[in-house]
Design an enzyme around this catalytic site. Sequence first.
Site, PDB file in Angstrom:
ATOM      1  N   GLN A   1       0.844  -1.211   0.000  1.00  0.00           N
ATOM      2  CA  GLN A   1       0.000   0.000   0.000  1.00  0.00           C
ATOM      3  C   GLN A   1       0.873   1.252   0.000  1.00  0.00           C
ATOM      4  OE1 GLN A   1      -3.683   0.693   0.872  1.00  0.00           O
ATOM      5  NE2 GLN A   1      -3.497   1.784   2.805  1.00  0.00           N
TER       6      GLN A   1
ATOM      7  N   GLU B   1      -4.299  15.287   0.765  1.00  0.00           N
ATOM      8  CA  GLU B   1      -3.079  14.788   0.127  1.00  0.00           C
ATOM      9  C   GLU B   1      -2.994  15.237  -1.336  1.00  0.00           C
ATOM     10  OE1 GLU B   1      -3.425  10.517   0.674  1.00  0.00           O
ATOM     11  OE2 GLU B   1      -4.592  10.892   2.491  1.00  0.00           O
TER      12      GLU B   1
ATOM     13  N   HIS C   1       1.250  12.600   1.465  1.00  0.00           N
ATOM     14  CA  HIS C   1       0.131  12.148   2.312  1.00  0.00           C
ATOM     15  C   HIS C   1       0.078  12.961   3.616  1.00  0.00           C
ATOM     16  CE1 HIS C   1      -2.377   9.415   4.610  1.00  0.00           C
ATOM     17  NE2 HIS C   1      -2.403   8.517   3.675  1.00  0.00           N
TER      18      HIS C   1
HETATM   19  O1  LIG Z   1      -2.370   3.049   6.641  1.00  0.00           O
HETATM   20  P1  LIG Z   1      -1.783   3.644   5.399  1.00  0.00           P
HETATM   21  O2  LIG Z   1      -1.169   2.644   4.477  1.00  0.00           O
HETATM   22  O3  LIG Z   1      -0.827   4.776   5.729  1.00  0.00           O
HETATM   23  O4  LIG Z   1      -3.003   4.305   4.578  1.00  0.00           O
HETATM   24  C1  LIG Z   1      -3.840   5.206   5.271  1.00  0.00           C
HETATM   25  C2  LIG Z   1      -4.899   5.736   4.305  1.00  0.00           C
HETATM   26  O5  LIG Z   1      -4.231   6.503   3.298  1.00  0.00           O
HETATM   27  C3  LIG Z   1      -5.199   7.181   2.486  1.00  0.00           C
HETATM   28  O6  LIG Z   1      -4.518   8.004   1.574  1.00  0.00           O
HETATM   29  C4  LIG Z   1      -6.013   6.164   1.700  1.00  0.00           C
HETATM   30  O7  LIG Z   1      -6.920   6.832   0.848  1.00  0.00           O
HETATM   31  C5  LIG Z   1      -6.731   5.259   2.692  1.00  0.00           C
HETATM   32  O8  LIG Z   1      -7.445   4.277   1.983  1.00  0.00           O
HETATM   33  C6  LIG Z   1      -5.714   4.631   3.641  1.00  0.00           C
HETATM   34  O9  LIG Z   1      -6.384   3.862   4.641  1.00  0.00           O
END
Ligand SMILES: O=P(O)(O)OC[C@H]1O[C@@H](O)[C@H](O)[C@@H](O)[C@@H]1O
Length: 315
Positions: free
Chosen positions: A87, A272, A168
């Site tokens: 992710q 973001e 982010h």
């Molecule tokens: O837990 P992570 O990998 O940092 O992601 C946190 C969130 O990041 C956001 O940008 C996504 O749109 C979400 O879906 C996600 O849950």
Amino acid sequence: MAGSGSERAAVELCKGINGLDKVVLRGPRGSSAEVYLYGGHVTSWRNDHGEELLFVSTKEIFKPPKAIRGGIPICFPQFGSNGSLEQHGFARNKFWSIDTDPPPFPTTSKSFIDLILKPSEEDMQKWPHSYEFRLRVALGNGGDLMLTSRVRNTNADGKPFTFAFAYHTYFSVSDISEVRVEGLETLDYLDNLENKERFTEQGDALTFESEVDKVYLGAPTKIAILDHEKKRTFVLRKDGLPDAVVWNPWDKKAKTMTDFGDDEYMHMLCVEAAAAEKPITLKPGEEWKGRLELSAVPSSYCSGQLDPQKVLQSS
Ligand SMILES: O=P(O)(O)OC[C@H]1O[C@@H](O)[C@H](O)[C@@H](O)[C@@H]1O
């Protein structure tokens, strides 16, 4: 005036939590920022009064290879789970280096650091492309925080590559139920809570009363995040990043996150600057640049001093 001994350096390399290398940037009037080499991750941005403007979870333990929960994670070369990598890609889980020989890149800031990330042999197994990712983190003389990412395709095999990207950013807010976001009204968005279906935002400013996870498409250069209680408006300016993701996990999801306090959703909002819907393609030798500029301005609605539309339209 001769510099006093106690003058702090504009750029200082030191050890942060768990002995992780970090760079502290100091502005001329007391503002500061911190960026860990781990993840190329900004974890602090303070104004001239030393107030922290970014959110980092109190549950964060700064233990690689997990990404730091808060600050400004760099999502590259993937956004979310749209692809075969972990992710948000791997940039936030890697150790960056200080770029000791950066190509000329003028700035008016007196306090900045250039970081660089290049793939190792092992990395090439996972994402078979060669690139140079240069990240400049700069503190403006007025305390603004500026991030510039430059990604260059250095493939020797003539192959282009495609990537998605996001800064982010976790903004620190006093109470999510008293936060408004201006600049995204009337836009189309993909709702990650509704199988990424496309909708159109109704109404005017965004307000928050439940989990939100939306990718706004073709978002404007400027977005304002208003914290009513703090009488503070964050102004986000972006360039090279067409989308804006708005995320708050709210209570249920917060409880499932081990690196996030159960009630911390009330004190943060992610907005973001991203290239999420349409990834970017680079041919060998081509370079992409994506900029984020954050400022925090006083906004006192009661006296009507700050009209968000004026902020969004001002130069
Ligand atoms: O837990 P992570 O990998 O940092 O992601 C946190 C969130 O990041 C956001 O940008 C996504 O749109 C979400 O879906 C996600 O849950």
